[in-house]
Design a protein around this motif. Structure first.
Motif, PDB file in Angstrom:
ATOM      1  N   UNK A   9      46.626  31.026 -49.662  1.00 53.83           N
ATOM      2  CA  UNK A   9      48.183  30.796 -50.336  1.00 53.83           C
ATOM      3  C   UNK A   9      48.797  31.954 -50.516  1.00 53.83           C
ATOM      4  N   UNK A  13      52.562  32.726 -49.378  1.00 49.51           N
ATOM      5  CA  UNK A  13      53.654  32.973 -50.128  1.00 49.51           C
ATOM      6  C   UNK A  13      54.732  33.969 -49.612  1.00 49.51           C
ATOM      7  N   UNK A  77      50.939  18.677 -49.304  1.00 50.34           N
ATOM      8  CA  UNK A  77      51.234  17.151 -48.297  1.00 50.34           C
ATOM      9  C   UNK A  77      52.823  16.586 -48.730  1.00 50.34           C
ATOM     10  N   UNK A 141      61.176  27.492 -53.819  1.00 50.09           N
ATOM     11  CA  UNK A 141      59.573  27.636 -53.797  1.00 50.09           C
ATOM     12  C   UNK A 141      59.047  27.979 -55.120  1.00 50.09           C
TER      13      UNK A 141
ATOM     14  N   UNK B  31      46.922  11.034 -52.575  1.00 51.07           N
ATOM     15  CA  UNK B  31      48.054  11.879 -52.666  1.00 51.07           C
ATOM     16  C   UNK B  31      47.925  13.017 -51.573  1.00 51.07           C
ATOM     17  N   UNK B  32      46.751  12.737 -50.678  1.00 54.51           N
ATOM     18  CA  UNK B  32      46.597  13.574 -49.707  1.00 54.51           C
ATOM     19  C   UNK B  32      46.361  14.997 -49.694  1.00 54.51           C
ATOM     20  N   UNK B  33      45.810  15.318 -51.045  1.00 51.18           N
ATOM     21  CA  UNK B  33      45.668  16.536 -51.448  1.00 51.18           C
ATOM     22  C   UNK B  33      44.121  16.878 -50.892  1.00 51.18           C
ATOM     23  N   UNK B  35      41.067  15.582 -48.413  1.00 48.86           N
ATOM     24  CA  UNK B  35      40.570  14.659 -47.270  1.00 48.86           C
ATOM     25  C   UNK B  35      39.531  13.753 -47.912  1.00 48.86           C
ATOM     26  N   UNK B 157      55.429  27.175 -55.183  1.00 51.32           N
ATOM     27  CA  UNK B 157      55.216  25.925 -54.832  1.00 51.32           C
ATOM     28  C   UNK B 157      53.677  26.076 -54.141  1.00 51.32           C
ATOM     29  N   UNK B 158      53.454  26.836 -53.384  1.00 51.92           N
ATOM     30  CA  UNK B 158      51.933  26.913 -52.848  1.00 51.92           C
ATOM     31  C   UNK B 158      50.972  27.333 -53.782  1.00 51.92           C
ATOM     32  N   UNK B 159      51.241  27.940 -54.920  1.00 54.52           N
ATOM     33  CA  UNK B 159      50.312  28.297 -55.872  1.00 54.52           C
ATOM     34  C   UNK B 159      49.829  27.077 -56.457  1.00 54.52           C
ATOM     35  N   UNK B 160      50.910  26.347 -56.983  1.00 56.64           N
ATOM     36  CA  UNK B 160      50.701  25.152 -57.676  1.00 56.64           C
ATOM     37  C   UNK B 160      50.133  24.275 -56.706  1.00 56.64           C
ATOM     38  N   UNK B 161      50.128  24.214 -55.552  1.00 54.08           N
ATOM     39  CA  UNK B 161      49.629  23.467 -54.332  1.00 54.08           C
ATOM     40  C   UNK B 161      47.927  23.529 -54.499  1.00 54.08           C
ATOM     41  N   UNK B 162      47.659  24.977 -54.682  1.00 52.99           N
ATOM     42  CA  UNK B 162      46.234  25.220 -54.580  1.00 52.99           C
ATOM     43  C   UNK B 162      45.688  25.095 -55.960  1.00 52.99           C
ATOM     44  N   UNK B 165      44.885  21.467 -56.288  1.00 51.17           N
ATOM     45  CA  UNK B 165      43.780  21.097 -55.148  1.00 51.17           C
ATOM     46  C   UNK B 165      42.652  21.652 -55.916  1.00 51.17           C
ATOM     47  N   UNK B 166      42.486  22.600 -56.517  1.00 47.37           N
ATOM     48  CA  UNK B 166      41.422  23.014 -57.254  1.00 47.37           C
ATOM     49  C   UNK B 166      41.016  22.259 -58.161  1.00 47.37           C
ATOM     50  N   UNK B 169      39.482  19.145 -57.219  1.00 46.80           N
ATOM     51  CA  UNK B 169      38.073  18.988 -56.859  1.00 46.80           C
ATOM     52  C   UNK B 169      37.360  19.262 -58.264  1.00 46.80           C
ATOM     53  N   UNK B 245      52.681  12.019 -56.769  1.00 43.63           N
ATOM     54  CA  UNK B 245      52.600  13.587 -56.288  1.00 43.63           C
ATOM     55  C   UNK B 245      51.433  14.205 -56.745  1.00 43.63           C
ATOM     56  N   UNK B 246      51.051  15.378 -55.985  1.00 42.42           N
ATOM     57  CA  UNK B 246      49.784  15.984 -56.378  1.00 42.42           C
ATOM     58  C   UNK B 246      49.539  16.326 -57.643  1.00 42.42           C
TER      59      UNK B 246
END
Lengths: 216, 487
Positions: A9, A13, A77, A141, B31-33, B35, B157-162, B165-166, B169, B245-246
């Motif tokens: 990630x 970024x 997603x 972002x 939420x497709x986070x 699989x 956004x991408x950090x939030x995404x990971x 996801x974490x 899990x 949303x995730x």
């Protein structure tokens, strides 16, 4: 596993930042390039064209890598489609810069000194509007609440650019001593530069919708 | 025969996996986070771990089916519960497996004419209302807090995404672990006493007891259920009610876990009491109902327009229908098992007002006039006894309960072999010593043993104002009855 995901990630970024940097830089190069052309510094002008072409290539390949990663790693997603669209729209700004500056190189229009100021101004406003959309995208972002702080400026610069470009076109057509073909050619250049700000505004409109979608 | 009886436990395990995996991974997959395949693998692994490691702690209780006193009956009750959960899974509705089991037990109660625990019925109805509301409120509060945090921390956004996801899990794995630990006793518990397995030692590193082997098999059945059939219910939870949303998906799982932890955890209650903090009242909660409540809560927070009320209506009617269907299937199939296949589906429990029982009832403040005519007459079932009481005289509910419980026959003898069979990790040495004092004594009623034990040892006495302790003691008493019962 988690570390792996986090590292990936951070990579993405950085790549997005790099992509946005490229567009912002291209704006500056474009401005410098047109300035060099108007001042008759052909060597400088040609160097800027090279730089912008190079930036455009790098932007394209970065965008492709980003898109691939977003899909292969199934990241974000719910906003993936929006982010892809945003990247493509931003990339089209790069294309605009490159297209406009190449047009100058191909046609080498004769621009009288009385139009120089106006041309420089249209270029300046177009670049400013792109700069604002880049700031908005960065905020999208990183800090979605701050997007609005930058986005309204895109419209402002676009309007300014419109005004100057209209005045410029009017001035061009008032010049009866120029041939019609020459006038039409100059008008096209004014329009092409002004068009960059229009595209930036379109990107901003789309971005406003992505922001609403994300904050729902 | 054991393998045959076990099959319905495995069916119950399978349908539990197919339905309840959605509680922990439904929102993540929806939420497709995460699989589906990944979710299924993580869920299965942690269900198995939870069942084998922590589920064995509950091996001394037979789970809910423990009240069913014949193995063939337990087989049918498990089958009925599994069938009703399976039907709900077909309809894609998340339902509570334990409520299906309670429903099936009520079917057995009706069939055998034994007492119905009305307490558990009110609990179920209360859960339908209280649990989703609590969970929805928690989801709303947590979502607001998380949204503030994200805004304040300016997370990329991408950090939030990971991170999300974490988190999904982690919460899913933890939820799966407790799913396995809490439910395996319901699935396999009744089969533990009749298990033909013996302990296996793995090079002295660790030992799998016979109960753990059974739990392993049961949890494998749950895992198969997760893999083969859980996706449809997951999608109902994750996208069917409200498109999450995730971050909202994560909030839902967390809210659901917090509600389960706060309102159903006896461990937390014990901890609070031991630190002199007033405990949170235990409310009956169900994992499935909590997650649905949380999703609706988020939907309402977002204005409520996106909520598919049709699905919500379907799910809630599914909740009501599940125990009813389970009771029906249980009743009908027990009838067949008993009359067509000649299987013993229950051990009859008779009712007789003995001299001791009469004394106890009088001591309880019921005048002798109210039961005198029934003294010495034996009734084959609780229902018949209760009917006879009603015909004979008018009683308040408390009086009736006192008479029925006092007259319930359960003949027991305290034997050496029974005492040595007890789980010494659970029944304390002091409690065992008290039982040894009673060796050789014979009892007609359960309450007689309770009173005799309380007389010889303070460790068998109920305490005032200590619900937790009393509940535990009650469980221990029902556990020891099984070891001293005749026949």
């Amino acid at each position: 596993m988690s570390k792996g995901i986090l590292r990936k990630q951070i990579g993405i970024e950085k790549q997005i930042d790099e992509f946005l940097d490229l567009i912002s830089e291209s704006g500056l190069i474009f401005k410098a390039g047109i300035g060099a052309y108007l001042n008759g510094k052909t060597d400088d002008f040609l160097r800027k064209i090279e730089q912008i072409t190079d930036a455009e290539h790098r932007g394209d390949s970065l965008r492709r890598t980003l898109e691939e990663r977003l899909y292969i790693q199934t990241l974000i997603p719910e906003s993936r489609g929006d982010v892809l669209e945003l990247l493509e729209n931003l990339d089209s700004l790069l294309d605009q810069f490159k297209g406009a500056i190449w047009q100058f190189e191909i046609e080498r229009p004769e621009i009288g000194p009385e139009f120089h100021e106006d041309f420089k101004e249209v270029v300046k406003y177009a670049v400013e509007s792109v700069e604002s959309i880049i700031l908005s995208s960065r905020a999208f972002f990183k800090n979605i609440a701050a997007v609005a702080d930058h986005m309204h400026k895109v419209s402002y610069w676009e309007t300014e650019s419109d005004k100057v470009s209209s005045n410029l076109q009017r001035a061009i057509f008032r010049r009866k001593d120029l041939s019609m073909s020459h006038r039409l050619q100059l008008r096209d250049f004014a329009r092409q530069v002004d068009n960059i700000a229009d595209v930036a505004e379109d990107v901003a409109d789309r971005l406003a919708i992505y922001v609403i979608k994300r904050s729902l | 025969m054991f393998a045959f009886f076990l099959s319905s436990g495995l069916f119950l395990g399978w349908s539990l996996g197919a339905n309840d995996a959605s509680n922990v991974f439904g929102t993540a997959v929806g939420s497709r986070m995460v699989k589906f395949r990944t979710a299924a693998i993580v869920c299965s692994v942690f269900v198995i771990l939870g069942a084998v490691i922590s589920g064995s702690g509950a091996s001394h209780t037979l789970g809910k089916l423990g009240s069913v006193n014949a193995i063939a009956g337990a087989f049918m009750v498990a089958f009925a519960a599994a069938m009703s959960v399976y039907l709900m899974t077909l309809a894609r509705y998340p339902v509570s497996t334990s409520q299906a089991i309670v429903g099936a037990i009520i079917g057995w109660n009706l069939f055998t004419g034994s007492r119905i625990d009305t307490n558990s019925l009110t609990k179920i109805v209360l859960t339908w209302v209280a649990c989703p509301i609590l969970s929805a409120v928690f989801a709303m509060i947590i979502y607001k807090l998380v949204a503030l945090y994200i805004k304040f921390m300016k997370i990329h956004m991408f950090k939030l995404d990971s991170m999300t996801r974490y988190g999904l899990f982690f919460a899913g794995a933890l939820g799966s672990y407790s799913l396995g630990a809490n439910n395996i006793a319901n699935v396999m518990g009744v089969f533990v006493p009749v298990s033909p397995f013996s302990s296996i030692s793995f090079y002295g590193l660790f030992t799998l007891t016979s109960a753990q082997q059974l739990f392993l098999i049961g949890s494998l059945a749950i895992a198969v259920g997760v893999f083969t059939y859980s996706k449809r219910v997951m999608l109902t939870v994750g996208t069917g009610i409200f498109q999450l949303s995730p971050v909202a998906a994560f909030v839902c799982v967390v809210a659901h876990s917090i509600v389960l932890l706060l309102f159903a955890s006896q461990g937390l209650e014990r901890f609070l009491i031991s630190h002199n903090i007033p405990p949170i009242p235990l409310v009956p909660v169900s994992s499935s109902q909590a997650i649905v409540g949380a999703v609706i809560g988020i939907g309402l927070l977002k204005g409520g327009r996106g909520i598919q009320w049709k699905t919500v209506a379907g799910i809630t009617s599914g909740w009501i229908v599940t125990p009813i269907i389970a009771a029906l299937i249980s009743f009908i199939s027990l009838f067949f098992l008993q009359n067509v296949f000649q299987q013993k589906t229950y051990r009859p429990v008779g009712y007789l007002i003995t001299i001791d029982a009469a004394q106890r009832i009088r001591d309880g403040g019921v005048s002798e006039e109210k039961f005198k005519g029934l003294q010495g007459r034996e009734f084959p079932t609780a229902v018949k006894f209760s009917n006879a009481l009603s015909e004979y005289t008018e009683l308040t509910r408390e009086e009736r309960d006192l008479i029925v419980l006092s007259a319930q026959m359960d003949e027991m003898e305290i034997t050496r072999s029974g005492i040595t069979g007890l789980d010494t990790n659970w029944i304390t040495p002091e409690q065992i010593a008290a039982l040894e004092l009673l060796e050789g004594r014979v009892f007609d009623h359960q309450w007689q043993l309770d009173e005799a034990l309380a007389e010889v040892s303070p460790y068998w006495r109920f305490r005032e104002d200590d619900d937790k302790y009393n509940r535990d003691l009650r469980q221990k008493l029902s556990y020891i009855y099984r070891f001293f019962r005749y026949g």
